[in-house]
Design a protein around this motif. Sequence first.
Motif, PDB file in Angstrom:
ATOM      1  N   THR A   1       3.436   0.602  -5.384  1.00  0.00           N
ATOM      2  CA  THR A   1       2.405   0.778  -4.368  1.00  0.00           C
ATOM      3  C   THR A   1       1.008   0.729  -4.986  1.00  0.00           C
ATOM      4  OG1 THR A   1       2.744   3.182  -4.495  1.00  0.00           O
ATOM      5  CG2 THR A   1       3.989   2.001  -2.839  1.00  0.00           C
ATOM      6  N   GLY A   2       0.159   1.690  -4.683  1.00  0.00           N
ATOM      7  CA  GLY A   2      -1.246   1.590  -5.055  1.00  0.00           C
ATOM      8  C   GLY A   2      -1.558   1.985  -6.481  1.00  0.00           C
TER       9      GLY A   2
ATOM     10  N   SER B   1       0.820  -1.206   0.000  1.00  0.00           N
ATOM     11  CA  SER B   1       0.000   0.000   0.000  1.00  0.00           C
ATOM     12  C   SER B   1       0.858   1.262   0.000  1.00  0.00           C
ATOM     13  CB  SER B   1      -0.921   0.010   1.214  1.00  0.00           C
ATOM     14  OG  SER B   1      -0.212   0.326   2.390  1.00  0.00           O
ATOM     15  N   THR B   2       0.282   2.322  -0.550  1.00  0.00           N
ATOM     16  CA  THR B   2       0.969   3.611  -0.571  1.00  0.00           C
ATOM     17  C   THR B   2       1.231   4.136   0.841  1.00  0.00           C
ATOM     18  OG1 THR B   2       0.022   4.151  -2.734  1.00  0.00           O
ATOM     19  CG2 THR B   2       0.788   5.992  -1.392  1.00  0.00           C
ATOM     20  N   PRO B   3       0.259   4.126   1.763  1.00  0.00           N
ATOM     21  CA  PRO B   3       0.554   4.625   3.117  1.00  0.00           C
ATOM     22  C   PRO B   3       1.682   3.860   3.804  1.00  0.00           C
ATOM     23  CG  PRO B   3      -1.818   4.484   2.788  1.00  0.00           C
ATOM     24  CD  PRO B   3      -1.185   3.810   1.606  1.00  0.00           C
TER      25      PRO B   3
ATOM     26  N   ARG C   1       4.004   8.833  -9.353  1.00  0.00           N
ATOM     27  CA  ARG C   1       3.112   9.531  -8.438  1.00  0.00           C
ATOM     28  C   ARG C   1       2.938   8.679  -7.171  1.00  0.00           C
ATOM     29  NH1 ARG C   1      -1.322  11.987 -12.856  1.00  0.00           N
ATOM     30  NH2 ARG C   1       0.170  13.345 -13.921  1.00  0.00           N
ATOM     31  N   ALA C   2       1.721   8.478  -6.716  1.00  0.00           N
ATOM     32  CA  ALA C   2       1.516   7.689  -5.499  1.00  0.00           C
ATOM     33  C   ALA C   2       1.566   6.185  -5.756  1.00  0.00           C
ATOM     34  CB  ALA C   2       0.172   8.050  -4.859  1.00  0.00           C
ATOM     35  N   SER C   3       1.914   5.797  -6.972  1.00  0.00           N
ATOM     36  CA  SER C   3       1.981   4.372  -7.325  1.00  0.00           C
ATOM     37  C   SER C   3       3.378   3.786  -7.207  1.00  0.00           C
ATOM     38  CB  SER C   3       1.466   4.161  -8.756  1.00  0.00           C
ATOM     39  OG  SER C   3       0.074   4.382  -8.827  1.00  0.00           O
ATOM     40  N   GLY C   4       4.366   4.597  -6.813  1.00  0.00           N
ATOM     41  CA  GLY C   4       5.663   4.011  -6.573  1.00  0.00           C
ATOM     42  C   GLY C   4       6.809   4.722  -7.246  1.00  0.00           C
ATOM     43  N   THR C   5       7.976   4.076  -7.189  1.00  0.00           N
ATOM     44  CA  THR C   5       9.211   4.660  -7.701  1.00  0.00           C
ATOM     45  C   THR C   5       9.459   4.325  -9.165  1.00  0.00           C
ATOM     46  OG1 THR C   5      10.439   2.740  -6.862  1.00  0.00           O
ATOM     47  CG2 THR C   5      10.292   4.673  -5.419  1.00  0.00           C
ATOM     48  N   ASN C   6       8.580   3.528  -9.774  1.00  0.00           N
ATOM     49  CA  ASN C   6       8.623   3.206 -11.208  1.00  0.00           C
ATOM     50  C   ASN C   6       9.963   2.616 -11.628  1.00  0.00           C
ATOM     51  OD1 ASN C   6       7.406   2.951 -13.715  1.00  0.00           O
ATOM     52  ND2 ASN C   6       7.877   5.025 -14.365  1.00  0.00           N
ATOM     53  N   ASP C   7      10.453   1.658 -10.852  1.00  0.00           N
ATOM     54  CA  ASP C   7      11.719   1.000 -11.187  1.00  0.00           C
ATOM     55  C   ASP C   7      11.545  -0.235 -12.054  1.00  0.00           C
ATOM     56  OD1 ASP C   7      14.000   2.480  -9.802  1.00  0.00           O
ATOM     57  OD2 ASP C   7      12.555   2.297  -8.174  1.00  0.00           O
ATOM     58  N   LYS C   8      10.341  -0.461 -12.548  1.00  0.00           N
ATOM     59  CA  LYS C   8      10.055  -1.400 -13.619  1.00  0.00           C
ATOM     60  C   LYS C   8      10.508  -2.836 -13.340  1.00  0.00           C
ATOM     61  CE  LYS C   8       7.871   1.386 -16.361  1.00  0.00           C
ATOM     62  NZ  LYS C   8       6.417   1.304 -16.396  1.00  0.00           N
ATOM     63  N   ALA C   9       9.760  -3.505 -12.486  1.00  0.00           N
ATOM     64  CA  ALA C   9       9.961  -4.943 -12.297  1.00  0.00           C
ATOM     65  C   ALA C   9       9.807  -5.654 -13.634  1.00  0.00           C
ATOM     66  CB  ALA C   9       8.945  -5.487 -11.301  1.00  0.00           C
TER      67      ALA C   9
END
Length: 545
Positions: free
Chosen positions: A294-295, A266-268, A505-513
């Motif tokens: 995250t979310g 989760s984002t929080p 944004r609030a969905s994470g660091t976008n490090d592309k799994a």
Amino acid sequence: MINAIARVPPPQNEPVLSYTASSPERATLQAALQRMASERIDIPVVIGGKQLRTGKKDEVRMPHKHSHVLATVHEADASHVEQAIQNALTVKEEWSRMAFTDRAAIFLRAAELLATRYRPLLNASTMLGQSKTAHQAEIDAACEAIDFLRFNVHFAERLLAEQPLSAPQTWNQLDYRPLDGFVFAVAPFNFTSISLNLCTAPAIMGNVVLFKPAPTAMLSSWYVMELLREAGLPDGVINFLPGDGPTLGKAALTSPHLGGVHFTGSTPTFQSMWHTVGENIQRYRQYPRLVGETGGKDFIFAHASAAEDIDALATAIVRGGYEYQGQKCSAASRVYVPESLWPKLKPRLQEFIAELRMGDVTDFRNFMGAVIDERSFKKVSSYIELAKQSGAEANFVAGGDTDRSEGWFVKPTLVQLTNPRHRIMQEEIFAPLVGVHVYPDARFEETLRECDQAATYALTGAVFARDRKAISQVMDTLRHAAGNFYINDKPTGAVVGQQPFGGSRASGTNDKAGSMLNLVRWTSPRTIKENFAPPTRVPYPFMQG
């Protein structure tokens, strides 16, 4: 020792098995399901390869039959975290100095074990413990997990081969060292493959890991550990720490040996972890790497030119919104439809949703199982009640019913909302509840901007249209609204090596799994310059008179 520059086998995506009625894979899976359902296993803490039974216990229950206990879990506490850190650091040097080909062979063997003997074990444990259907388990616990292992080894090889230029008389090299300390891998309940990737991706790059599985995915997480043990992973490289998240997290995140965090959830929770790291920034031996997925509040945006593709659009909404009970961070949870399409789309959606069967996932006729636990059930129930209390602002197109008597069941629910900023259109619910906003065709551009601004997340999204100009406009306006963007397809189902996954944004660091970009985060490169003809005099030529 092998005197060769070896190459790992080229990776290929694992084929998805069908599990049709007469297939051998269905018979094998059903046998595994029957066996697992008839037993109650004991899951320990594992530190340095040693199993610890702490006496503080929790239970693993079937979400679709919550009276059925599958396993007893021994929970770790803060002292076990410190023990795991010290143990991991003792094996770190030997693991990081192991030849890459030897490390790679362990994970490639794990992939082959999972493709064969462990396939029904991971699938069955995911079905029973996380209430996934056979197909949803297959594409996750088998195929994606196998793909992560094979492709990450391949990506690591490509990364290690990335070397700098060398001028005449010199040789420049990059040494891809592991991070200082350990990596704290914190897994979600919804994807067994993510649990495996979170702990193995850093390990492939020579790191040691503390793996904290989700309490509601403990059964499959245990079989992940058994898979890696049988594949030959040395003791202590990945340590298994079930238990209370805040308790274990505080101990790990405040350790001066924290090298990185690999997180999905989760984002929080991720924001709280980042806050803890910030408060302790002076304690660490290095700045920790924080990688988080995250979310999401993922969208499907339909353009009027999709009029001839109503069935495709309806299928994308239903599959994207209700597969695995909407418990995917990529699940379609808000839909924007022009008024010109709604009269044709609405009855098709009602027809498709009415056909969905829900129940025990061991009944292969079912499309959906139960939401993961009571907490999730109460959360989605509160949103359904919110919609019922919204009056004319909310209209139930389908669903709206729940049943907790045997399992945590929520019928697939579709709510039409006149207000595009209704909470159901903005907040992550993580359940089979989809909001749809019908917009005037003439307000296409305004509604695009609304889609971009309504939610804080930016994970996945999709456009349905035939008009290429409209597609281009949607892609441009929503460029930062989704890290994974789909054209005429549902916003779920990213494949390793094909659609690297992650958002911002609030969905994470976008490090592309599922790409080399993720593995870059688990290495601390050292530049080495060797001079074959070093200068022997101090003055430079320009200094001559």
